[in-house]
Design a protein around this motif. Structure first.
Motif, mmCIF file in Angstrom:
data_model
loop_
_atom_site.group_PDB
_atom_site.id
_atom_site.type_symbol
_atom_site.label_atom_id
_atom_site.label_comp_id
_atom_site.label_asym_id
_atom_site.label_seq_id
_atom_site.Cartn_x
_atom_site.Cartn_y
_atom_site.Cartn_z
ATOM 1 N N ASP A 34 -17.379 18.087 33.403
ATOM 2 C CA ASP A 34 -16.904 18.255 34.777
ATOM 3 C C ASP A 34 -15.813 19.321 34.840
ATOM 4 O OD1 ASP A 34 -16.591 17.801 37.507
ATOM 5 O OD2 ASP A 34 -15.202 16.131 37.217
ATOM 6 N N LEU A 35 -14.877 19.271 33.914
ATOM 7 C CA LEU A 35 -13.771 20.232 33.902
ATOM 8 C C LEU A 35 -14.259 21.649 33.596
ATOM 9 C CD1 LEU A 35 -10.816 21.073 33.922
ATOM 10 C CD2 LEU A 35 -10.625 20.257 31.564
ATOM 11 N N ILE A 36 -15.076 21.796 32.570
ATOM 12 C CA ILE A 36 -15.525 23.131 32.166
ATOM 13 C C ILE A 36 -16.371 23.776 33.252
ATOM 14 C CG2 ILE A 36 -16.980 24.386 30.535
ATOM 15 C CD1 ILE A 36 -16.021 22.530 28.356
ATOM 16 N N THR A 37 -17.301 23.038 33.822
ATOM 17 C CA THR A 37 -18.142 23.625 34.871
ATOM 18 C C THR A 37 -17.305 23.967 36.100
ATOM 19 O OG1 THR A 37 -18.764 21.389 35.595
ATOM 20 C CG2 THR A 37 -20.293 22.546 34.154
ATOM 21 N N TYR A 38 -16.315 23.165 36.398
ATOM 22 C CA TYR A 38 -15.428 23.456 37.530
ATOM 23 C C TYR A 38 -14.674 24.759 37.273
ATOM 24 C CZ TYR A 38 -11.834 22.854 41.113
ATOM 25 O OH TYR A 38 -10.992 23.049 42.187
ATOM 26 N N ARG A 90 -23.615 28.549 29.160
ATOM 27 C CA ARG A 90 -25.026 28.787 29.464
ATOM 28 C C ARG A 90 -25.899 28.478 28.260
ATOM 29 N NH1 ARG A 90 -26.889 34.449 32.142
ATOM 30 N NH2 ARG A 90 -26.924 35.145 29.985
ATOM 31 N N SER A 91 -25.421 28.782 27.063
ATOM 32 C CA SER A 91 -26.176 28.449 25.859
ATOM 33 C C SER A 91 -26.243 26.935 25.661
ATOM 34 C CB SER A 91 -25.525 29.095 24.631
ATOM 35 O OG SER A 91 -25.583 30.497 24.712
ATOM 36 N N GLN A 92 -25.130 26.252 25.930
ATOM 37 C CA GLN A 92 -25.116 24.795 25.791
ATOM 38 C C GLN A 92 -26.098 24.127 26.744
ATOM 39 O OE1 GLN A 92 -23.599 22.871 23.586
ATOM 40 N NE2 GLN A 92 -22.667 24.631 22.558
ATOM 41 N N ALA A 93 -26.354 24.768 27.898
ATOM 42 C CA ALA A 93 -27.271 24.190 28.875
ATOM 43 C C ALA A 93 -28.698 24.099 28.336
ATOM 44 C CB ALA A 93 -27.258 25.016 30.163
ATOM 45 N N LEU A 94 -29.001 24.864 27.287
ATOM 46 C CA LEU A 94 -30.315 24.757 26.655
ATOM 47 C C LEU A 94 -30.473 23.419 25.941
ATOM 48 C CD1 LEU A 94 -30.539 28.339 25.088
ATOM 49 C CD2 LEU A 94 -31.719 27.517 27.143
ATOM 50 N N PHE A 95 -29.348 22.799 25.599
ATOM 51 C CA PHE A 95 -29.362 21.539 24.866
ATOM 52 C C PHE A 95 -28.816 20.373 25.695
ATOM 53 C CE2 PHE A 95 -28.728 25.065 21.931
ATOM 54 C CZ PHE A 95 -29.747 24.871 21.014
ATOM 55 N N SER A 137 -26.792 17.809 31.100
ATOM 56 C CA SER A 137 -25.738 17.623 32.095
ATOM 57 C C SER A 137 -25.193 18.941 32.620
ATOM 58 C CB SER A 137 -24.593 16.798 31.495
ATOM 59 O OG SER A 137 -24.105 17.395 30.305
ATOM 60 N N PHE A 138 -25.409 20.027 31.877
ATOM 61 C CA PHE A 138 -24.926 21.342 32.292
ATOM 62 C C PHE A 138 -25.910 22.094 33.177
ATOM 63 C CE2 PHE A 138 -22.117 21.615 28.360
ATOM 64 C CZ PHE A 138 -20.941 21.546 29.088
ATOM 65 N N ARG A 139 -27.188 21.774 33.067
ATOM 66 C CA ARG A 139 -28.211 22.687 33.558
ATOM 67 C C ARG A 139 -28.142 22.982 35.050
ATOM 68 N NH1 ARG A 139 -33.024 20.272 29.793
ATOM 69 N NH2 ARG A 139 -32.129 21.020 27.830
ATOM 70 N N GLU A 140 -27.967 21.962 35.850
ATOM 71 C CA GLU A 140 -27.956 22.186 37.298
ATOM 72 C C GLU A 140 -26.816 23.133 37.691
ATOM 73 O OE1 GLU A 140 -27.702 19.665 41.495
ATOM 74 O OE2 GLU A 140 -27.892 18.608 39.583
ATOM 75 N N ASP A 141 -25.630 22.894 37.136
ATOM 76 C CA ASP A 141 -24.488 23.753 37.456
ATOM 77 C C ASP A 141 -24.695 25.171 36.943
ATOM 78 O OD1 ASP A 141 -22.463 22.007 38.774
ATOM 79 O OD2 ASP A 141 -22.676 20.858 36.943
ATOM 80 N N VAL A 142 -25.191 25.293 35.720
ATOM 81 C CA VAL A 142 -25.398 26.618 35.130
ATOM 82 C C VAL A 142 -26.439 27.400 35.922
ATOM 83 C CG1 VAL A 142 -26.397 27.795 33.136
ATOM 84 C CG2 VAL A 142 -24.622 26.076 32.803
ATOM 85 N N LEU A 143 -27.522 26.760 36.294
ATOM 86 C CA LEU A 143 -28.549 27.439 37.082
ATOM 87 C C LEU A 143 -28.007 27.893 38.432
ATOM 88 C CD1 LEU A 143 -31.660 25.205 36.300
ATOM 89 C CD2 LEU A 143 -31.333 27.597 35.636
ATOM 90 N N GLU A 144 -27.147 27.071 39.025
ATOM 91 C CA GLU A 144 -26.569 27.437 40.324
ATOM 92 C C GLU A 144 -25.619 28.624 40.185
ATOM 93 O OE1 GLU A 144 -23.739 25.460 43.780
ATOM 94 O OE2 GLU A 144 -24.951 24.138 42.504
ATOM 95 N N ILE A 145 -24.773 28.589 39.164
ATOM 96 C CA ILE A 145 -23.849 29.711 38.930
ATOM 97 C C ILE A 145 -24.639 30.978 38.618
ATOM 98 C CG2 ILE A 145 -22.028 30.607 37.430
ATOM 99 C CD1 ILE A 145 -21.138 27.658 37.022
ATOM 100 N N ASP A 146 -25.656 30.838 37.790
ATOM 101 C CA ASP A 146 -26.484 31.989 37.414
ATOM 102 C C ASP A 146 -27.140 32.599 38.654
ATOM 103 O OD1 ASP A 146 -26.879 33.315 34.961
ATOM 104 O OD2 ASP A 146 -28.982 32.724 34.919
ATOM 105 N N ALA A 147 -27.567 31.751 39.574
ATOM 106 C CA ALA A 147 -28.202 32.242 40.796
ATOM 107 C C ALA A 147 -27.221 33.029 41.650
ATOM 108 C CB ALA A 147 -28.776 31.073 41.598
#
Length: 211
Positions: A67-71, A123-128, A131-141
């Motif tokens: 939560d903290l890192i994605t924020y 972003r690399s961690q989201a491959l594994f 819990s990261f993927r939704e946030d990473v995909l949104e930021i990437d978009a």
């Protein structure tokens, strides 16, 4: 809405604003530790030990490390988007877009390299980590949209058309940036100038000007 209900509504909004401001304050304090250590070596306890805030306070405002890192990353990348959007609004010629975009990429890589490193780590961690993927995909978009606005403005001012899709265009610029960042972090003094030149060259490739 009655006067009493309006007062309650205002009080609730103030409480939400205070909570969000506190989260921002804590996130800003945590950024240095996060960007230096990366995802794997950082815990809320580690962040607390390197800031003025206790582990309990961090845990109150953020569910966990994810939560903290994605924020933090979302907050930083939002500022990046605003910075590049100013190029879109302030540029009057295609050459100005190319100059400011290339210089801007090189500057942010040099000044905020550890923050960008944290983003690529996340972003690399989201491959594994699901819990990261939704946030990473949104930021990437949002970053893809930002690059597309830059390229579209360049094309508009050049009187030409973009020949690549938004996804392909973003992948090309992002790949150049990540490669340059790696060289920069390795101490290569030429990484910034090469990134600047590569960004300008890529613009001419995705927006070929025939006249």
């Amino acid at each position: 809405m009655t006067a009493a209900e309006a007062r309650v509504d205002r009080a609730e909004k103030r409480q939400v604003d205070k909570f969000e401001l506190r989260r921002q304050e804590l996130a800003d304090a945590a950024l240095q530790t996060l960007s230096e250590l990366g995802y794997a070596r950082t815990s809320l306890r580690e962040i607390a030990q390197n800031s003025a805030f206790s582990h309990g306070v961090l845990h109150y405002y953020f569910r966990d490390k994810v939560d903290l890192i994605t924020y933090c990353v979302r907050r930083y990348k939002a500022e990046c988007v605003r910075r590049y959007d100013r190029i879109v609004t302030d540029s009057d010629t295609a050459a100005q877009v190319a100059r400011d975009f290339g210089a801007g990429l090189a500057a942010t890589m040099a000044e905020d390299g550890t923050m960008h490193r944290l983003w690529y780590d996340l972003r690399s961690q989201a491959l594994f980590e699901t819990s990261f993927r939704e946030d990473v995909l949104e930021i990437d978009a949002t970053l893809q949209d930002m690059v597309w606005r830059i390229v579209s403005r360049y094309a508009e001012l050049a009187g030409a058309e973009v020949i690549t899709s938004p996804a392909v265009t973003y992948a090309m610029f992002d790949g150049q940036f990540q490669q340059a960042l790696l060289h920069h972090l390795a101490g290569d003094p030429g990484a910034g100038p090469r990134l600047d030149a590569a960004a300008r060259q890529l613009l001419t490739m995705v927006v070929p000007i025939t006249r």
